[in-house]
Motif scaffolding. Structure first.
Motif, mmCIF file in Angstrom:
data_model
loop_
_atom_site.group_PDB
_atom_site.id
_atom_site.type_symbol
_atom_site.label_atom_id
_atom_site.label_comp_id
_atom_site.label_asym_id
_atom_site.label_seq_id
_atom_site.Cartn_x
_atom_site.Cartn_y
_atom_site.Cartn_z
ATOM 1 N N SER A 9 45.822 52.898 17.588
ATOM 2 C CA SER A 9 45.646 51.145 19.069
ATOM 3 C C SER A 9 45.602 51.717 20.160
ATOM 4 N N VAL A 10 44.681 51.264 20.419
ATOM 5 C CA VAL A 10 44.366 51.122 22.383
ATOM 6 C C VAL A 10 45.222 49.638 22.356
ATOM 7 N N ILE A 22 45.211 52.315 29.955
ATOM 8 C CA ILE A 22 44.683 52.096 29.255
ATOM 9 C C ILE A 22 45.160 53.749 28.365
ATOM 10 N N SER A 23 45.498 53.494 27.456
ATOM 11 C CA SER A 23 46.267 54.347 26.640
ATOM 12 C C SER A 23 45.158 54.216 25.134
ATOM 13 N N ILE A 24 44.257 54.838 25.234
ATOM 14 C CA ILE A 24 43.482 55.534 24.097
ATOM 15 C C ILE A 24 43.856 55.627 22.456
ATOM 16 N N GLY A 25 44.699 55.722 21.841
ATOM 17 C CA GLY A 25 44.971 56.517 20.654
ATOM 18 C C GLY A 25 45.818 57.201 20.612
ATOM 19 N N GLY A 26 46.711 56.981 21.720
ATOM 20 C CA GLY A 26 47.498 57.690 22.404
ATOM 21 C C GLY A 26 47.380 59.315 22.604
ATOM 22 N N ALA A 27 46.134 59.345 22.507
ATOM 23 C CA ALA A 27 45.596 60.994 23.013
ATOM 24 C C ALA A 27 45.927 60.706 24.242
ATOM 25 N N VAL A 28 45.251 59.998 25.076
ATOM 26 C CA VAL A 28 44.783 59.491 26.432
ATOM 27 C C VAL A 28 44.692 58.549 27.108
ATOM 28 N N THR A 29 46.005 58.465 28.336
ATOM 29 C CA THR A 29 46.001 57.445 28.808
ATOM 30 C C THR A 29 45.704 57.941 30.272
ATOM 31 N N THR A 30 44.493 56.549 30.540
ATOM 32 C CA THR A 30 43.826 56.779 32.104
ATOM 33 C C THR A 30 45.028 55.071 33.163
ATOM 34 N N PHE A 31 45.044 55.595 34.201
ATOM 35 C CA PHE A 31 45.439 54.657 35.305
ATOM 36 C C PHE A 31 44.956 54.268 36.278
ATOM 37 N N PHE A 32 44.739 52.922 35.829
ATOM 38 C CA PHE A 32 43.555 52.931 37.465
ATOM 39 C C PHE A 32 44.154 51.103 38.036
ATOM 40 N N SER A 33 43.478 50.518 38.988
ATOM 41 C CA SER A 33 43.469 49.040 39.473
ATOM 42 C C SER A 33 41.882 48.857 39.708
ATOM 43 N N SER A 34 41.922 48.091 40.593
ATOM 44 C CA SER A 34 40.510 47.336 40.516
ATOM 45 C C SER A 34 40.620 46.099 41.239
ATOM 46 N N THR A 35 39.432 45.775 42.161
ATOM 47 C CA THR A 35 39.139 44.396 42.690
ATOM 48 C C THR A 35 38.120 43.677 42.330
ATOM 49 N N THR A 91 30.222 79.079 27.628
ATOM 50 C CA THR A 91 30.168 78.432 26.427
ATOM 51 C C THR A 91 30.990 77.879 25.562
ATOM 52 N N THR A 92 31.815 78.542 25.874
ATOM 53 C CA THR A 92 32.666 78.092 24.588
ATOM 54 C C THR A 92 34.366 77.829 25.189
ATOM 55 N N PRO A 93 34.891 76.883 24.571
ATOM 56 C CA PRO A 93 35.608 76.069 25.428
ATOM 57 C C PRO A 93 37.456 76.887 25.308
ATOM 58 N N LEU A 94 37.742 76.825 25.964
ATOM 59 C CA LEU A 94 39.669 77.038 25.323
ATOM 60 C C LEU A 94 40.435 76.551 25.164
ATOM 61 N N THR A 95 39.791 75.035 24.841
ATOM 62 C CA THR A 95 40.711 74.099 23.686
ATOM 63 C C THR A 95 39.954 72.786 24.168
ATOM 64 N N GLU A 96 39.872 72.199 23.278
ATOM 65 C CA GLU A 96 38.884 71.237 23.413
ATOM 66 C C GLU A 96 39.432 70.058 22.176
ATOM 67 N N GLN A 97 38.791 68.712 22.738
ATOM 68 C CA GLN A 97 39.673 67.549 21.472
ATOM 69 C C GLN A 97 39.085 66.656 21.248
ATOM 70 N N THR A 98 38.399 66.287 20.337
ATOM 71 C CA THR A 98 36.908 65.249 20.416
ATOM 72 C C THR A 98 38.090 63.306 19.707
ATOM 73 N N LEU A 99 37.633 62.659 20.126
ATOM 74 C CA LEU A 99 39.069 61.483 19.466
ATOM 75 C C LEU A 99 37.529 60.352 18.636
ATOM 76 N N VAL A 100 37.519 59.893 17.808
ATOM 77 C CA VAL A 100 36.785 58.450 17.259
ATOM 78 C C VAL A 100 37.270 57.944 16.626
ATOM 79 N N LEU A 101 36.739 56.661 17.645
ATOM 80 C CA LEU A 101 37.826 55.313 17.452
ATOM 81 C C LEU A 101 36.665 54.646 16.277
ATOM 82 N N SER A 102 36.638 53.830 15.478
ATOM 83 C CA SER A 102 36.114 52.682 15.105
ATOM 84 C C SER A 102 36.587 50.955 14.724
ATOM 85 N N LYS A 103 37.221 50.278 15.692
ATOM 86 C CA LYS A 103 37.362 49.063 15.234
ATOM 87 C C LYS A 103 37.124 48.352 13.526
#
Length: 344
Positions: free
Chosen positions: A69-70, A91-104, A242-254
């Motif tokens: 869920s988002v 905004i929490s994207i799939g419970g994996a990444v949560t971005t905090f923000f404010s706006s005008t 060129t090679t990451p220590l760790t990597e995660q890819t999240l792909v989500l479709s409605k």
């Protein structure tokens, strides 16, 4: 005449709103949408940009039985709020990444984000010294912004808590509008937001390290103020590696995929292509029964060839291909996998 003019103005205003980002179509606290987790090998179509383009995810494979869920929450209710003072929403994207923000009315600014990585625990990237600009309002194709930010990275390495100063930069753009094709014949009048941010720090034993987040969000504002499709990648690597220590890819479709792949099949498909690199032909092996469909795409996500009824041991002629990396999307026995082949 005035009534007709008013109607026309409202229609044009609605169209403009649908093809741009502004504070009025920003996600609101309480917004929530369910998504289907998809094959993390899916291409990100990074090179398909501009107006009137098509992004085709109609045949994407889903991970059987897994949904995400988002959610948009009040930032002050988050257990991490103390790390992100001044943030209003998260905004929490799939419970994996949560971005905090404010706006005008003129921009959206991030105080940082949190994501969980098994090797590092909760990685808290907080921009308390200089927040990160995510969007200027209004913003539409082909608008682009760059910004610098700074703060601290908090995580755990080798059992020891780390709290290291960091600085970074972001390039964000509204890089395309056009047609987004999702599974089950669903079509969206989409606008795409792309962001790449890199945060740099120094870790004992590892030296200079960077955290790179690359995210594509597809919106159809006539449907929702939340994305309808997301392709997100976060990696931690030594600077310049060129090679990451760790990597995660999240792909989500409605929309629900029509092809499914089990979690164990995402990286362990028995089907193989060889030789790799290839010069003239590529042979398909591992088809235990029946035949397979093979779609070949270049790195920009453009369809090069589509082959049906491929059988075990059959070869594919690549002698006429330009040198480069190609994606072979193989659908067999109700499951899909993607393999990368270098053509020389």
């Amino acid at each position: 005449m005035k009534q007709k003019l008013l109607i026309a103005t409202v229609i044009l205003s609605g169209l403009a709103n649908a093809q741009s980002f502004n504070q009025s179509n920003e996600p609101s606290i309480g917004d929530q949408a369910g998504f289907y987790l998809c094959d993390s090998n899916a291409v990100n179509y990074a090179e398909i940009t501009g107006t009137g383009v098509t992004w085709d995810y109609s045949n994407i494979a889903g991970v059987s039985g897994v949904t995400k869920s988002v959610d948009v929450i009040d930032a002050t209710t988050s257990s991490f709020y103390g790390e992100f003072p001044g943030s209003e929403k998260a905004i929490s994207i799939g419970g994996a990444v949560t971005t905090f923000f404010s706006s005008t009315s003129s921009d959206r600014t991030s105080q940082g984000f949190v994501y969980y990585e098994p090797s590092f625990g909760d990685v808290i990237a907080k921009w308390t010294n200089d927040p990160e600009l995510l969007l200027n309002y209004p913003m539409s194709t082909p608008d682009e912004l760059t910004d610098v930010f700074s703060g601290n990275l908090l995580f755990e390495f080798n059992g020891f808590p780390q709290n290291t100063p960091c600085n970074g930069n972001i390039t964000a753009s509204v890089d395309g509008t056009g047609t987004l094709l999702l599974p089950d014949g669903n079509t969206y009048d989409a606008i795409r937001y792309k962001m790449i941010d890199s945060a740099f720090t120094t870790v004992i034993l590892l030296g200079s390290v960077e955290v790179i987040r690359t995210q594509f969000e597809y919106y159809d504002h006539s449907v929702s103020n939340l994305p309808v499709f997301i392709h997100s990648n976060i990696k931690i690597q030594s600077v310049g590696a060129t090679t990451p220590l760790t990597e995660q890819t999240l792909v989500l479709s409605k929309d629900q995929p029509q092809n499914w792949v089990g979690i164990e099949n995402l990286h362990s498909s028995k089907i193989s292509l060889f030789p790799n690199p290839a010069t003239n032909i590529v042979s398909i092996q591992g088809l235990e029964k029946g035949s397979a469909q093979v779609r070949i795409l270049d790195q920009a996500g453009r369809l090069i060839s589509e082959l049906t009824s491929m059988t075990n041991g059959q070869t594919i002629d690549v002698s006429g291909y330009n040198s480069g990396i190609y994606l072979f999307e193989i659908t067999h026995d109700g499951q899909s996998s993607i393999q990368r082949i270098t053509v020389r």
